[in-house]
Structure formats: C-alpha cells, structure tokens
Design a protein around this motif. Sequence first.
Motif, PDB file in Angstrom:
ATOM      1  N   HIS A 283      -8.845   8.080  51.671  1.00 36.60           N
ATOM      2  CA  HIS A 283      -8.043   9.288  51.643  1.00 36.60           C
ATOM      3  C   HIS A 283      -7.938   9.161  50.022  1.00 36.60           C
ATOM      4  N   ASN A 284      -7.134   8.157  49.419  1.00 32.38           N
ATOM      5  CA  ASN A 284      -6.971   8.151  47.955  1.00 32.38           C
ATOM      6  C   ASN A 284      -8.325   8.503  47.037  1.00 32.38           C
ATOM      7  N   ASN A 285      -9.403   7.905  47.443  1.00 29.09           N
ATOM      8  CA  ASN A 285     -10.497   8.106  46.594  1.00 29.09           C
ATOM      9  C   ASN A 285     -10.906   9.524  46.642  1.00 29.09           C
ATOM     10  N   GLY A 286     -10.827  10.110  47.833  1.00 28.90           N
ATOM     11  CA  GLY A 286     -11.074  11.634  48.069  1.00 28.90           C
ATOM     12  C   GLY A 286     -10.427  12.388  47.063  1.00 28.90           C
ATOM     13  N   GLN A 287      -9.029  12.233  47.228  1.00 29.32           N
ATOM     14  CA  GLN A 287      -8.170  13.056  46.430  1.00 29.32           C
ATOM     15  C   GLN A 287      -8.491  12.851  44.890  1.00 29.32           C
ATOM     16  N   ASN A 288      -8.712  11.628  44.511  1.00 29.39           N
ATOM     17  CA  ASN A 288      -9.102  11.307  43.226  1.00 29.39           C
ATOM     18  C   ASN A 288     -10.331  12.167  42.718  1.00 29.39           C
ATOM     19  N   GLN A 289     -11.441  12.109  43.615  1.00 30.06           N
ATOM     20  CA  GLN A 289     -12.594  12.641  43.337  1.00 30.06           C
ATOM     21  C   GLN A 289     -12.687  14.372  43.077  1.00 30.06           C
TER      22      GLN A 289
ATOM     23  N   VAL B 170       4.263  18.130  51.047  1.00 31.80           N
ATOM     24  CA  VAL B 170       3.428  17.411  49.855  1.00 31.80           C
ATOM     25  C   VAL B 170       1.992  17.295  50.391  1.00 31.80           C
ATOM     26  N   PRO B 171       1.399  18.166  50.044  1.00 28.17           N
ATOM     27  CA  PRO B 171      -0.260  18.508  50.229  1.00 28.17           C
ATOM     28  C   PRO B 171      -0.785  17.369  49.275  1.00 28.17           C
ATOM     29  N   ASP B 172      -2.155  16.889  49.685  1.00 33.77           N
ATOM     30  CA  ASP B 172      -2.563  16.019  49.184  1.00 33.77           C
ATOM     31  C   ASP B 172      -3.148  16.350  47.544  1.00 33.77           C
ATOM     32  N   LEU B 173      -3.514  17.752  47.615  1.00 35.21           N
ATOM     33  CA  LEU B 173      -3.736  18.293  46.135  1.00 35.21           C
ATOM     34  C   LEU B 173      -3.280  19.844  46.301  1.00 35.21           C
ATOM     35  N   MET B 174      -2.858  20.401  44.980  1.00 28.63           N
ATOM     36  CA  MET B 174      -2.491  21.701  44.753  1.00 28.63           C
ATOM     37  C   MET B 174      -3.048  22.174  43.505  1.00 28.63           C
ATOM     38  N   VAL B 175      -3.410  23.381  43.442  1.00 25.45           N
ATOM     39  CA  VAL B 175      -3.697  24.202  42.289  1.00 25.45           C
ATOM     40  C   VAL B 175      -2.501  25.094  42.073  1.00 25.45           C
TER      41      VAL B 175
ATOM     42  N   VAL C  57       1.978  28.471  43.760  1.00 28.01           N
ATOM     43  CA  VAL C  57       0.837  27.723  44.284  1.00 28.01           C
ATOM     44  C   VAL C  57      -0.486  28.848  44.820  1.00 28.01           C
ATOM     45  N   VAL C  58      -1.456  28.487  44.277  1.00 23.14           N
ATOM     46  CA  VAL C  58      -2.686  29.301  44.720  1.00 23.14           C
ATOM     47  C   VAL C  58      -3.563  28.684  45.871  1.00 23.14           C
ATOM     48  N   LEU C  59      -3.677  27.150  45.900  1.00 25.26           N
ATOM     49  CA  LEU C  59      -4.313  26.490  46.804  1.00 25.26           C
ATOM     50  C   LEU C  59      -3.721  25.159  47.155  1.00 25.26           C
ATOM     51  N   VAL C  60      -3.591  24.844  48.193  1.00 24.36           N
ATOM     52  CA  VAL C  60      -3.465  23.641  48.759  1.00 24.36           C
ATOM     53  C   VAL C  60      -4.589  22.934  49.596  1.00 24.36           C
ATOM     54  N   VAL C  61      -4.702  21.687  49.251  1.00 22.74           N
ATOM     55  CA  VAL C  61      -5.951  20.680  49.825  1.00 22.74           C
ATOM     56  C   VAL C  61      -5.193  19.653  50.830  1.00 22.74           C
ATOM     57  N   GLU C  62      -5.772  19.608  52.086  1.00 27.19           N
ATOM     58  CA  GLU C  62      -5.326  18.258  52.754  1.00 27.19           C
ATOM     59  C   GLU C  62      -6.406  17.703  53.244  1.00 27.19           C
ATOM     60  N   PHE C  63      -6.532  16.291  53.061  1.00 32.84           N
ATOM     61  CA  PHE C  63      -7.571  15.371  53.688  1.00 32.84           C
ATOM     62  C   PHE C  63      -7.181  14.899  54.723  1.00 32.84           C
ATOM     63  N   VAL C  64      -7.820  15.211  56.133  1.00 32.84           N
ATOM     64  CA  VAL C  64      -7.571  14.704  57.254  1.00 32.84           C
ATOM     65  C   VAL C  64      -7.604  13.059  57.144  1.00 32.84           C
ATOM     66  N   SER C  65      -6.674  12.482  57.936  1.00 28.18           N
ATOM     67  CA  SER C  65      -6.643  11.086  58.196  1.00 28.18           C
ATOM     68  C   SER C  65      -6.247  10.821  59.644  1.00 28.18           C
TER      69      SER C  65
ATOM     70  N   TRP D  10      -7.598  24.578  51.847  1.00 28.27           N
ATOM     71  CA  TRP D  10      -8.871  23.818  52.027  1.00 28.27           C
ATOM     72  C   TRP D  10      -8.477  22.459  53.003  1.00 28.27           C
ATOM     73  N   ILE D  11      -9.252  22.151  53.963  1.00 33.11           N
ATOM     74  CA  ILE D  11      -9.050  21.015  54.883  1.00 33.11           C
ATOM     75  C   ILE D  11     -10.406  20.326  54.645  1.00 33.11           C
ATOM     76  N   LEU D  12     -10.078  18.890  54.355  1.00 27.52           N
ATOM     77  CA  LEU D  12     -11.367  18.139  54.110  1.00 27.52           C
ATOM     78  C   LEU D  12     -11.223  17.016  55.177  1.00 27.52           C
ATOM     79  N   ASP D  13     -12.403  16.753  56.055  1.00 25.25           N
ATOM     80  CA  ASP D  13     -12.358  15.703  57.200  1.00 25.25           C
ATOM     81  C   ASP D  13     -13.515  14.938  56.598  1.00 25.25           C
ATOM     82  N   LEU D  14     -13.430  13.686  55.819  1.00 22.52           N
ATOM     83  CA  LEU D  14     -14.429  13.123  55.272  1.00 22.52           C
ATOM     84  C   LEU D  14     -15.236  12.208  56.354  1.00 22.52           C
TER      85      LEU D  14
END
Length: 190
Positions: free
Chosen positions: A41-47, A81-86, A104-112, A136-140
């Motif tokens: 989850h952390n790695n996906g956020q960083n990348q 607290v989204p995982d990422l925001m633009v 805020v124009v974009l919020v990103v959540e990584f599903v865990s 955006w929702i990412l489910d890696l």
Amino acid sequence: MRAKPGPIITVEQWEALPETEHKAELVEGVVVMEPPATFGHNNGQNQLQWVLRGFLPRERWAVTRDNGVYLQREFPPADRVPDLMVIRREAFDRTKHSFEKSDVVLVVEFVSQGSRGRDVVKKRHEYAKAGIPHYWILDLDAADPPARFLALELGADGQCHEQEGVSDGERIAVTDPFEVSFAIADVMED
C-alpha cells in the motif's frame, strides 16, 4: 468485538489534538483510527506520487500524501485523509493542517484489506457530496487487471461517474483533470 465510538468533537478540538503515529480521520465528528498500511500500500502511494509529480506543472499543482481534506467543517465535521491528493499549489503553500475541499482536484485511495466498502462506496459518496471533482481508486491486488484502476468524475447530477476508456488493465491514460499516462506495473514495482 467492536470498539465504542468516541465523543463527537468540533473542528477546533480536532485541530488541537496531538499527532499520532497512526492515520486518524474525523468521520461525522468522531475520531477514527486506521490500521497501519501494508508495504504494498505504501509502495503504491510512493510510486504514484512520483509518477504524478512527473506530469503535473509544479507551479499549478502539488501532490500530497496522507494529509486531510475537510469534507465538512460544520457540525458534525468530517476530515478524511486520502492516500494521495492533487491540490492547487497556492493551497499547499498556505495550509498547515487539512486542506479545504475547494482546493482539491483529485483524491486517490488504494484499496487495502478491509477498506473496499469504505473506499468504493462510502468515500465515493462523501467525496461527491463534498464536490471533489475527481476520485481514483486503485486495487493493486485485484485478480482482474481491468479492475485495478477506476477513475471517477463528478457529474452535473452531483454523482461520481466512471470515466470511460482510461485503462485497458495494463496502462492508464487520463486527460482530465490533467494529462497523465503510466503503466499499472510502474505503481506495483518495489
């Protein structure tokens, strides 16, 4: 056994609380602690943060991680607290606590594990209600590659709608709110 919810607090009480090592959100006035994120989850956020930084004009936009956004300041307040925001650059330069939803124009959540319903249903509704234009929702961990990425856009009806044709399961190509293109594998690498 579920823990009892804490007392309902105000924004002023929320901002006066000491920082913790865990991610905390304010949901309908109640402080909610999130479990620590996994390495993936952390790695996906960083990348993804680095990918986005490579595409966004820095004089206009900033990418931030693990900062809050006030979805509602009036009682009972909500600060997610989204995982990422633009966010707009000028907001990044002036904000000390959480950002205002209008910045805020974009919020990103990584599903865990354990967050699917919250990320896909509850937060989708909350972000739309707050007027956040893109989500955006990412489910890696999704077994089906096309299900790994979902780009939602706020419609004139106040609901989030899926942006069509932004992912083939391997690559992402988004043009709104800005142009960005990357391979899902780039976000999954360690």
